[in-house]
Design a protein around this motif. Sequence first.
Motif, mmCIF file in Angstrom:
data_model
loop_
_atom_site.group_PDB
_atom_site.id
_atom_site.type_symbol
_atom_site.label_atom_id
_atom_site.label_comp_id
_atom_site.label_asym_id
_atom_site.label_seq_id
_atom_site.Cartn_x
_atom_site.Cartn_y
_atom_site.Cartn_z
ATOM 1 N N LEU A 1 73.168 21.810 19.406
ATOM 2 C CA LEU A 1 73.579 22.773 20.420
ATOM 3 C C LEU A 1 72.395 23.112 21.317
ATOM 4 N N VAL A 2 72.650 23.234 22.628
ATOM 5 C CA VAL A 2 71.621 23.588 23.603
ATOM 6 C C VAL A 2 71.733 25.071 23.933
ATOM 7 N N TYR A 3 70.605 25.764 23.899
ATOM 8 C CA TYR A 3 70.537 27.161 24.331
ATOM 9 C C TYR A 3 69.463 27.264 25.411
ATOM 10 N N LEU A 4 69.782 27.920 26.518
ATOM 11 C CA LEU A 4 68.837 28.083 27.614
ATOM 12 C C LEU A 4 68.345 29.527 27.621
ATOM 13 N N ALA A 5 67.096 29.725 27.241
ATOM 14 C CA ALA A 5 66.516 31.067 27.217
ATOM 15 C C ALA A 5 66.027 31.419 28.616
ATOM 16 N N PRO A 6 66.599 32.456 29.264
ATOM 17 C CA PRO A 6 66.249 32.758 30.655
ATOM 18 C C PRO A 6 64.799 33.197 30.822
ATOM 19 N N ASP A 7 64.286 32.970 32.044
ATOM 20 C CA ASP A 7 62.926 33.396 32.411
ATOM 21 C C ASP A 7 61.878 32.838 31.447
ATOM 22 N N PHE B 1 74.789 13.168 27.055
ATOM 23 C CA PHE B 1 73.466 13.785 26.986
ATOM 24 C C PHE B 1 72.909 13.521 25.584
ATOM 25 N N GLU B 2 72.244 12.399 25.447
ATOM 26 C CA GLU B 2 71.854 11.915 24.129
ATOM 27 C C GLU B 2 70.850 12.822 23.431
ATOM 28 N N ALA B 3 70.018 13.528 24.192
ATOM 29 C CA ALA B 3 69.010 14.381 23.564
ATOM 30 C C ALA B 3 69.647 15.450 22.695
ATOM 31 N N CYS B 4 70.753 16.033 23.167
ATOM 32 C CA CYS B 4 71.445 17.082 22.416
ATOM 33 C C CYS B 4 72.797 17.301 23.084
ATOM 34 N N PRO B 5 73.840 16.606 22.667
ATOM 35 C CA PRO B 5 75.125 16.631 23.374
ATOM 36 C C PRO B 5 75.735 18.017 23.566
ATOM 37 N N SER B 6 75.536 18.922 22.615
ATOM 38 C CA SER B 6 76.040 20.300 22.699
ATOM 39 C C SER B 6 77.531 20.337 23.013
ATOM 40 N N THR B 7 78.289 19.507 22.334
ATOM 41 C CA THR B 7 79.735 19.458 22.520
ATOM 42 C C THR B 7 80.439 20.324 21.472
ATOM 43 N N ALA B 8 81.736 20.528 21.688
ATOM 44 C CA ALA B 8 82.553 21.235 20.704
ATOM 45 C C ALA B 8 82.758 20.346 19.478
ATOM 46 N N LEU B 9 83.353 20.924 18.442
ATOM 47 C CA LEU B 9 83.693 20.127 17.265
ATOM 48 C C LEU B 9 84.696 19.042 17.656
ATOM 49 N N GLY C 1 87.702 25.921 5.100
ATOM 50 C CA GLY C 1 88.882 26.774 5.152
ATOM 51 C C GLY C 1 90.156 25.961 5.215
ATOM 52 N N GLU C 2 91.205 26.593 5.717
ATOM 53 C CA GLU C 2 92.527 25.958 5.763
ATOM 54 C C GLU C 2 93.007 25.696 7.186
ATOM 55 N N SER C 3 92.245 26.104 8.198
ATOM 56 C CA SER C 3 92.645 25.932 9.594
ATOM 57 C C SER C 3 91.966 24.720 10.210
ATOM 58 N N ASP C 4 92.661 24.066 11.130
ATOM 59 C CA ASP C 4 92.057 22.988 11.900
ATOM 60 C C ASP C 4 91.284 23.614 13.057
ATOM 61 N N LEU C 5 89.979 23.424 13.077
ATOM 62 C CA LEU C 5 89.119 24.021 14.098
ATOM 63 C C LEU C 5 88.715 23.001 15.150
ATOM 64 N N GLY C 6 89.503 21.948 15.293
ATOM 65 C CA GLY C 6 89.210 20.904 16.262
ATOM 66 C C GLY C 6 89.101 21.433 17.678
ATOM 67 N N GLY C 7 88.073 20.961 18.393
ATOM 68 C CA GLY C 7 87.883 21.332 19.787
ATOM 69 C C GLY C 7 87.223 22.679 20.014
ATOM 70 N N ARG C 8 86.885 23.384 18.941
ATOM 71 C CA ARG C 8 86.245 24.694 19.100
ATOM 72 C C ARG C 8 84.728 24.548 18.990
ATOM 73 N N ARG C 9 84.033 25.455 19.634
ATOM 74 C CA ARG C 9 82.578 25.425 19.581
ATOM 75 C C ARG C 9 82.094 26.094 18.305
ATOM 76 N N VAL C 10 80.964 25.629 17.801
ATOM 77 C CA VAL C 10 80.379 26.226 16.612
ATOM 78 C C VAL C 10 79.977 27.661 16.945
ATOM 79 N N PRO C 11 80.414 28.649 16.155
ATOM 80 C CA PRO C 11 80.208 30.064 16.519
ATOM 81 C C PRO C 11 78.821 30.583 16.168
ATOM 82 N N LEU C 12 77.802 29.996 16.787
ATOM 83 C CA LEU C 12 76.428 30.429 16.577
ATOM 84 C C LEU C 12 75.798 30.807 17.906
#
Length: 219
Positions: free
Chosen positions: A174-180, A152-160, A122-133
């Motif tokens: 990206l890290v996702y924690l599925a509860p229970d 966290f070398e296994a999966c940093p899960s940082t913003a762009l 696109g045309e916008s700078d998305l720096g510092g934003r998280r991937v919207p997934l």
Amino acid sequence: MSRLLGTSLAVLLSAGLLAGCSGSDDPDASGESGIPSGSASASPYLPVPDEVTLTPQGTHLSVGDQAVVAYEPRQDEVGVLDLTVTKLERTTTKKTLSAWQLTDAQQKSTPYFVHVSVTNVGESDLGGRRVPLYAVNEDNLLLESTPFASSFEACPSTALPDKFGPGAQADVCLVYLAPDHGSLEAVSFRPEETFDPIYWTGEIEKYVAPKPDKKKKKK
């Protein structure tokens, strides 16, 4: 010594999602279903550059497939990303998060690592934003990615990266924690409630930590 996570590790909300840090740019999913029930729509849903063709809403993709999506990180801005979910991995808190202090609820979660290739088309700078997934769990609820740190070398899960303008590319995990001790059923792009999600499904691999490089023997 265990590392304190503070707000960098998600907490379980009553609506059923895992919220990221307080400054997250992710839209509010409101605990709604992440898997589409209708058919794909070819109608463009946001203004994008003329050369960009958006993936239709409701599209079902497999791991390795590409999608071009648009969203509004803020009211006066449109972000357009080329996203490819390249790998899904499952692990355990004991195996990969033992160095982090977890709440009881977090200790009962199942961590998933989602690898994504991201390009700003696109045309916008998305720096510092998280991937919207989002991840979709077995209860059909959306889970936000959990912010960590580059250490966290296994999966940093940082913003762009701080600067992520037109044409910028990054491979992120990206890290996702599925509860229970829950499961990951899909990865979903759903920027707002009325959007018919685009989602990816595929084989989930067991996470295997990379082997350290062997030191070369001195002659």
